[in-house]
Design a protein around this motif. Structure first.
Motif, PDB file in Angstrom:
ATOM      1  N   VAL A  61       0.793  -1.154  -0.141  1.00 37.08           N
ATOM      2  CA  VAL A  61       0.065   0.250  -0.139  1.00 37.08           C
ATOM      3  C   VAL A  61       0.917   1.239  -0.121  1.00 37.08           C
ATOM      4  O   VAL A  61       0.545   2.331  -0.695  1.00 37.08           O
ATOM      5  CB  VAL A  61      -0.933   0.023   1.257  1.00 37.08           C
ATOM      6  N   TYR A  64       2.267   1.612  -3.442  1.00 35.85           N
ATOM      7  CA  TYR A  64       1.177   2.014  -4.447  1.00 35.85           C
ATOM      8  C   TYR A  64       0.845   3.596  -4.167  1.00 35.85           C
ATOM      9  O   TYR A  64       0.321   4.166  -5.332  1.00 35.85           O
ATOM     10  CB  TYR A  64      -0.042   1.278  -4.057  1.00 35.85           C
ATOM     11  N   THR A  65       0.862   3.964  -2.989  1.00 37.93           N
ATOM     12  CA  THR A  65       0.259   5.338  -2.528  1.00 37.93           C
ATOM     13  C   THR A  65       1.273   6.467  -2.801  1.00 37.93           C
ATOM     14  O   THR A  65       0.951   7.534  -2.522  1.00 37.93           O
ATOM     15  CB  THR A  65      -0.734   5.361  -1.334  1.00 37.93           C
ATOM     16  N   ASN A  66       2.493   6.083  -2.863  1.00 36.76           N
ATOM     17  CA  ASN A  66       3.736   7.051  -2.637  1.00 36.76           C
ATOM     18  C   ASN A  66       4.515   7.175  -4.014  1.00 36.76           C
ATOM     19  O   ASN A  66       4.943   5.853  -4.337  1.00 36.76           O
ATOM     20  CB  ASN A  66       4.420   6.920  -1.447  1.00 36.76           C
ATOM     21  N   TRP A  75       5.996   5.919   5.781  1.00 35.30           N
ATOM     22  CA  TRP A  75       4.824   5.389   5.858  1.00 35.30           C
ATOM     23  C   TRP A  75       4.975   3.832   6.402  1.00 35.30           C
ATOM     24  O   TRP A  75       4.213   3.222   7.326  1.00 35.30           O
ATOM     25  CB  TRP A  75       3.784   5.184   4.727  1.00 35.30           C
ATOM     26  N   SER A 126      -3.123   0.237   6.843  1.00 33.98           N
ATOM     27  CA  SER A 126      -2.779   0.703   5.457  1.00 33.98           C
ATOM     28  C   SER A 126      -3.865   1.545   4.912  1.00 33.98           C
ATOM     29  O   SER A 126      -3.742   2.193   3.984  1.00 33.98           O
ATOM     30  CB  SER A 126      -2.566  -0.576   4.664  1.00 33.98           C
ATOM     31  N   SER A 127      -5.225   1.332   5.511  1.00 33.34           N
ATOM     32  CA  SER A 127      -6.073   2.216   5.026  1.00 33.34           C
ATOM     33  C   SER A 127      -5.950   3.609   5.572  1.00 33.34           C
ATOM     34  O   SER A 127      -6.754   4.572   4.764  1.00 33.34           O
ATOM     35  CB  SER A 127      -7.732   1.533   5.799  1.00 33.34           C
ATOM     36  N   ILE A 130      -3.790   5.570   2.594  1.00 33.76           N
ATOM     37  CA  ILE A 130      -4.455   6.205   1.299  1.00 33.76           C
ATOM     38  C   ILE A 130      -4.865   7.506   1.498  1.00 33.76           C
ATOM     39  O   ILE A 130      -5.235   7.955   2.297  1.00 33.76           O
ATOM     40  CB  ILE A 130      -5.538   5.084   1.056  1.00 33.76           C
TER      41      ILE A 130
END
Length: 130
Positions: A61, A64-66, A75, A126-127, A130
């Protein structure tokens, strides 16, 4: 070409962070995790599986998000601290159950429960990334 280099660097960083994460987890137990696995200790195997999946979920995650390796690592560190905290909180709220002792004895129920704690915590944390 730059995309390939970035991909390779990202993979190396992710594998290194996963390895470091598993190494730190192994320091938390008074026994040698790999030795317990060699003995066929299923409980330790389950707990290690949960740790590995939890850290992998956080890394996935975060990656994917950074778009920055530094943000990914930051993170991951936040999420990883939450996994460590989850272990210690779980140890604290179960005073009649010493997790490391039960794992070393091969208590599969404790190993499975710890695996779920790690994966569940990683999923929840992990939520937040995002």
């Amino acid at each position: 070409m730059i995309v390939v280099v970035n991909l390779i660097v990202s993979i190396v960083i992710i594998v290194a962070l996963q390895w470091i994460g598993m190494l730190v987890f192994s320091w938390m137990t008074p026994f040698n995790d790999l030795e317990e696995l060699r003995k066929g200790n299923v409980a330790v195997g389950l707990a290690l599986s949960g740790k590995f999946l939890g850290t992998a979920l956080l890394l996935g995650v975060a990656a994917y998000t950074n778009s920055s390796i530094w943000h990914l690592a930051l993170w991951f560190a936040v999420g990883y601290a939450c996994l460590l905290l989850a272990y210690w909180v779980f140890e604290w709220v179960t005073p009649k159950l010493t997790l490391s002792v039960e794992l070393q004895k091969g208590n599969v129920a404790v190993g499975l429960l710890l695996a779920a704690v790690y994966v569940g915590t990683a999923f929840a944390v992990s939520s937040l990334i995002i």
